[in-house]
Design a protein around this motif. Structure first.
Motif, PDB file in Angstrom:
ATOM      1  N   LEU A   7      -3.397  -4.861   1.126  1.00 40.66           N
ATOM      2  CA  LEU A   7      -3.861  -5.191   2.295  1.00 40.66           C
ATOM      3  C   LEU A   7      -4.156  -6.548   2.690  1.00 40.66           C
ATOM      4  CD1 LEU A   7      -5.406  -3.788   4.790  1.00 40.66           C
ATOM      5  CD2 LEU A   7      -7.774  -4.053   3.254  1.00 40.66           C
ATOM      6  N   VAL A   8      -4.187  -7.290   1.432  1.00 38.08           N
ATOM      7  CA  VAL A   8      -4.225  -8.965   1.624  1.00 38.08           C
ATOM      8  C   VAL A   8      -3.061  -9.325   2.002  1.00 38.08           C
ATOM      9  CG1 VAL A   8      -4.564 -10.878   0.472  1.00 38.08           C
ATOM     10  CG2 VAL A   8      -6.146  -9.124   0.026  1.00 38.08           C
ATOM     11  N   GLN A   9      -1.923  -8.543   1.430  1.00 40.87           N
ATOM     12  CA  GLN A   9      -0.591  -9.148   2.014  1.00 40.87           C
ATOM     13  C   GLN A   9      -0.101  -9.077   3.556  1.00 40.87           C
ATOM     14  OE1 GLN A   9       2.594  -6.435   0.721  1.00 40.87           O
ATOM     15  NE2 GLN A   9       4.124  -8.121   0.114  1.00 40.87           N
ATOM     16  N   SER A  12      -2.384 -11.548   5.248  1.00 40.90           N
ATOM     17  CA  SER A  12      -2.021 -13.001   5.217  1.00 40.90           C
ATOM     18  C   SER A  12      -1.029 -13.251   6.416  1.00 40.90           C
ATOM     19  CB  SER A  12      -1.515 -13.202   3.897  1.00 40.90           C
ATOM     20  OG  SER A  12      -0.087 -12.494   3.688  1.00 40.90           O
ATOM     21  N   ASN A  13      -0.341 -12.433   7.077  1.00 39.00           N
ATOM     22  CA  ASN A  13       0.411 -12.662   8.116  1.00 39.00           C
ATOM     23  C   ASN A  13      -0.518 -13.227   9.243  1.00 39.00           C
ATOM     24  OD1 ASN A  13       2.445 -11.856   6.769  1.00 39.00           O
ATOM     25  ND2 ASN A  13       2.309  -9.681   7.608  1.00 39.00           N
ATOM     26  N   LYS A  15      -3.194 -15.327   8.772  1.00 39.27           N
ATOM     27  CA  LYS A  15      -4.314 -16.211   8.113  1.00 39.27           C
ATOM     28  C   LYS A  15      -4.769 -17.259   9.007  1.00 39.27           C
ATOM     29  CE  LYS A  15      -0.237 -18.652   6.178  1.00 39.27           C
ATOM     30  NZ  LYS A  15       0.303 -18.886   4.700  1.00 39.27           N
ATOM     31  N   GLY A  16      -4.022 -17.549  10.090  1.00 39.32           N
ATOM     32  CA  GLY A  16      -4.512 -18.754  11.197  1.00 39.32           C
ATOM     33  C   GLY A  16      -5.806 -18.298  11.701  1.00 39.32           C
ATOM     34  N   ALA A  17      -5.695 -16.988  12.292  1.00 41.72           N
ATOM     35  CA  ALA A  17      -6.844 -16.295  13.075  1.00 41.72           C
ATOM     36  C   ALA A  17      -8.060 -16.030  11.825  1.00 41.72           C
ATOM     37  CB  ALA A  17      -6.509 -14.980  13.851  1.00 41.72           C
ATOM     38  N   LEU A  18      -7.650 -15.927  10.750  1.00 41.17           N
ATOM     39  CA  LEU A  18      -8.869 -15.512   9.644  1.00 41.17           C
ATOM     40  C   LEU A  18      -9.425 -16.799   9.363  1.00 41.17           C
ATOM     41  CD1 LEU A  18      -6.777 -12.917   7.624  1.00 41.17           C
ATOM     42  CD2 LEU A  18      -8.487 -12.615   9.094  1.00 41.17           C
ATOM     43  N   VAL A  19      -8.705 -17.791   9.253  1.00 43.77           N
ATOM     44  CA  VAL A  19      -9.257 -19.081   8.894  1.00 43.77           C
ATOM     45  C   VAL A  19     -10.089 -19.724   9.961  1.00 43.77           C
ATOM     46  CG1 VAL A  19      -8.732 -21.655   8.454  1.00 43.77           C
ATOM     47  CG2 VAL A  19      -7.632 -19.922   7.202  1.00 43.77           C
ATOM     48  N   LEU A  20      -9.565 -19.415  11.179  1.00 44.22           N
ATOM     49  CA  LEU A  20     -10.403 -20.073  12.497  1.00 44.22           C
ATOM     50  C   LEU A  20     -11.807 -19.132  12.477  1.00 44.22           C
ATOM     51  CD1 LEU A  20     -10.599 -21.803  14.788  1.00 44.22           C
ATOM     52  CD2 LEU A  20      -9.298 -20.325  16.025  1.00 44.22           C
ATOM     53  N   ARG A  78     -14.237 -11.246  17.699  1.00 42.76           N
ATOM     54  CA  ARG A  78     -13.071 -11.247  18.512  1.00 42.76           C
ATOM     55  C   ARG A  78     -11.728 -11.479  17.458  1.00 42.76           C
ATOM     56  NH1 ARG A  78     -11.252 -10.684  23.776  1.00 42.76           N
ATOM     57  NH2 ARG A  78      -9.354 -11.926  24.431  1.00 42.76           N
ATOM     58  N   LEU A  79     -11.705 -12.522  16.950  1.00 39.61           N
ATOM     59  CA  LEU A  79     -10.715 -12.900  16.055  1.00 39.61           C
ATOM     60  C   LEU A  79     -10.353 -12.048  15.069  1.00 39.61           C
ATOM     61  CD1 LEU A  79     -11.184 -16.850  15.909  1.00 39.61           C
ATOM     62  CD2 LEU A  79      -9.003 -15.547  16.679  1.00 39.61           C
ATOM     63  N   LEU A  80     -11.631 -11.623  14.329  1.00 41.92           N
ATOM     64  CA  LEU A  80     -11.447 -10.629  13.319  1.00 41.92           C
ATOM     65  C   LEU A  80     -10.761  -9.311  13.672  1.00 41.92           C
ATOM     66  CD1 LEU A  80     -14.353 -11.386  10.954  1.00 41.92           C
ATOM     67  CD2 LEU A  80     -11.986 -11.461  10.280  1.00 41.92           C
ATOM     68  N   MET A  81     -11.384  -8.871  14.866  1.00 43.72           N
ATOM     69  CA  MET A  81     -10.984  -7.383  15.137  1.00 43.72           C
ATOM     70  C   MET A  81      -9.603  -7.776  16.058  1.00 43.72           C
ATOM     71  SD  MET A  81     -13.688  -5.748  14.373  1.00 43.72           S
ATOM     72  CE  MET A  81     -13.105  -4.271  15.091  1.00 43.72           C
ATOM     73  N   ARG A  82      -9.318  -8.636  16.356  1.00 38.54           N
ATOM     74  CA  ARG A  82      -7.808  -8.759  16.936  1.00 38.54           C
ATOM     75  C   ARG A  82      -6.915  -8.723  15.621  1.00 38.54           C
ATOM     76  NH1 ARG A  82      -6.573 -13.374  21.178  1.00 38.54           N
ATOM     77  NH2 ARG A  82      -4.798 -12.513  21.029  1.00 38.54           N
ATOM     78  N   SER A  83      -7.100  -9.657  14.777  1.00 37.80           N
ATOM     79  CA  SER A  83      -6.288  -9.523  13.621  1.00 37.80           C
ATOM     80  C   SER A  83      -6.365  -8.186  12.827  1.00 37.80           C
ATOM     81  CB  SER A  83      -6.887 -10.633  12.480  1.00 37.80           C
ATOM     82  OG  SER A  83      -7.086 -11.783  13.217  1.00 37.80           O
TER      83      SER A  83
END
Length: 580
Positions: A7-9, A12-13, A15-20, A78-83
């Motif tokens: 799941l993490v793999q 990680s695609n 990660k930009g949205a997740l870091v934000l 919003r970022l998390l749900m889109r990711s």
């Protein structure tokens, strides 16, 4: 690789949205800490009869902080749900791609309902549970890191007393986690059984009605549903016990703060504003602790579901390109079986036993034998839908597993014994192997398959929707659509696996006459239980219990007066009886 790492793999695609979103969570918690501090100053100024304008300024500041905090939380979610949506899309595509590569034997052991449960509800539950757990975990961790020192700064003793019941919350959730996971596994397993039984009953609705088995099927479905509900209610009871317990412990923490904090305020060690600030901070800490139990429930469900998906993705396809795959680009040539044997899993009898024969380029080989003699299994070995247990299959002088799978299968036109049509138009079904084919090519293929007259009788012609699995067509029409599909592909090798079993003798002869022109220059394997279908083949193999018991031309085999001769005599007698 574990389910979590997989799941993490995929996550990680993005990660930009997740870091934000991580930055947004941190900023929202900093503002969360600032709000009660502003409120504390406003309350203390209120007790000292401060000016009205100062209170208005505090109110506007508090409202601005709340508004900005809300905007940050909206952006984070919003970022998390889109990711999460992207990760779910990628995982579902990977799972579907993986299923396409698994061997036929896998699908003989796993029902469609079970696989659909994993590709739909399991995958959605895995992503939803993981995202919500991540969202609340980040919020809880940042809240503890930022707010706990602020609470300790107001009163270390009060903080310690307030956190004693909250630690019990954490301990309770850890202790109940294993049982919750077990309940979810049982629920998901029985959910798959319900889906499988419903899928099978709906697919076989004609047979069920024909044998008046509606009531037994309803009763069987009710039993499966009751079993699912029984496990579901066990999970609900556990969850129903957990949430009130957590609410009680969190309420106990508030009682401790009011009791001891009130004493400190009366003693002058805390101001009213500080006590109120502390209560706000406790609420910010207590809420994540409360939802921790709820999130643990969702997370456990997600991890159970992800484990099921991961187990499916971890199955290595047994049929794939070998490391020694050759870069073959020219058309494939002759076909040779050398002492090939095959046994299906969990069976003791060989489906094919020491099969050896040679097919020259452009030659037609007929396979005849009783049901279960091994004809379809032999056909499945050519496009590597199955791999032999022993022996070697050569194509163009090369081992079959040295030829790239895509090239091999694209060089074969295959008409399986069990015809499958998609819920689409006749034209789309004929052109399935060549979607770019022109309408004129589709009509020529249909003409060659003896289907043109039938299509002309339909009001919408080639644009007629055939329904799921071709339910609107007769068995013979479905078979001829499948033949037209293979003809249109114009491959170097043509496999017809009992492809004319559903048509009458007149239609069969009409189709074979046209096929002879198409088969010129192609390597063809035709299997049938009818002698009339394969009698003009260059070589005929008679199969019995997985072995070749006779081989030769039609005339040679008749002269031997063996198995083939007996089959021919019986079928001629049946035809005479039918005619009379």
């Amino acid at each position: 690789m574990t389910a979590g790492r997989r799941l993490v793999q995929y996550a990680s695609n993005y990660k930009g949205a997740l870091v934000l979103s991580l930055i947004f969570v941190l900023a929202a918690n900093l503002l969360k800490a600032a709000g009660p501090a502003v409120l504390e100053r406003a309350i203390d100024h209120l007790t000292s009869a401060t000016a009205r304008s100062t209170l208005i300024w505090y109110s506007l500041l508090f409202a601005g902080i709340a508004l900005l905090q809300g905007a940050l939380m909206f952006g984070q979610e919003r970022l998390l749900m889109r990711s999460a949506g992207w990760v779910e899309r990628d995982l579902r595509s990977a799972l579907f791609d993986h299923l396409q590569r698994l061997p036929l034997e896998f699908f003989q052991k796993h029902s469609t309902g079970e696989l659909m449960t994993k590709i739909n509800s399991d995958l959605t539950a895995a992503i939803t549970g993981s995202v919500q757990a991540l969202m609340f975990s980040l919020d809880s961790v940042f809240a503890l890191i930022i707010i706990l020192p602020l609470m300790a700064g107001i009163s270390g003793g009060l903080t310690a007393m307030a956190f004693t019941p909250l630690f019990l919350v954490a301990i309770t959730t850890v202790l109940i986690r294993g049982r919750m996971r077990m309940r979810f596994e049982q629920t998901q397993d029985h959910s798959g059984k319900v889906y499988s039984q419903a899928h099978a009953a709906l697919f076989a609705v004609r047979t069920i009605r024909a044998f008046t088995q509606e009531q037994p099927e309803i009763e069987a479905f009710e039993r499966t549903s009751r079993e699912y509900i029984r496990h579901y209610l066990k999970r609900i009871r556990l969850s129903g016990f957990l949430h009130p317990l957590l609410q009680f412990l969190i309420g106990l923490s508030s009682v401790v703060v009011l009791w001891h904090g009130g004493d400190l305020t009366v003693a002058g060690k805390l101001s009213i504003g500080q006590l109120l600030q502390f209560i706000f901070y406790l609420g910010y800490i207590a809420w994540p602790m409360h939802v921790l139990g709820w999130q643990m429930t969702i997370f456990q469900r997600g991890m159970v579901s992800m484990g099921r998906v991961h187990a499916l993705l971890s199955i290595e396809p047994s049929i794939r390109n070998s490391p020694t795959t050759l870069h073959v680009r020219k058309p494939l040539g002759d076909l040779e079986f050398k002492e090939v044997s095959f046994r299906y899993r969990d069976t003791h009898r060989l489906a094919l036993d020491q099969i050896s024969f040679y097919v020259q380029p452009g030659q037609t080989v007929g396979l005849v034998g009783a049901v279960g003699s091994g004809k379809s299994t032999l056909m499945h070995l050519v496009p590597r839908l199955l791999d032999p247990g022993s022996g070697t299959i050569l194509i163009g002088g090369r081992p079959l597993n040295h030829v790239p799978l895509d090239l091999l299968r694209s060089s074969i036109g295959y008409v399986p014994q069990d015809t499958f049509l998609f819920n689409d138009t006749i034209a789309a079904n004929v052109a399935f192997g060549r979607p770019e084919a022109r309408p004129s090519e589709v009509s020529r293929a249909a003409e060659a398959a003896g289907l043109a007259a039938d299509i002309a009788a339909f009001p919408e012609g080639y644009q007629t929707i055939v329904g799921e699995r071709g339910v609107t067509l007769s068995g013979g029409q479905r078979q001829r659509v499948s033949i037209a599909r293979a003809i249109l592909r114009n491959s170097e090798i043509l496999l017809l696996d009992d492809a004319l079993s559903s048509v009458d003798l007149y239609t069969e002869q009409h189709i074979l006459l046209r096929l002879r022109e198409i088969m010129k220059g192609k390597t063809c394997l035709i299997s049938s239980h009818r002698v009339s279908t394969i009698q003009s083949a260059d070589l005929i193999l008679v199969l019995h219990d997985g072995r070749i018991v006779e081989c030769g031309t039609h005339d040679e085999l008749l002269a031997c007066e063996g198995f083939y001769s007996e089959i021919d005599k019986k079928q001629r007698l049946e035809e005479k009886l039918a005619a009379s």
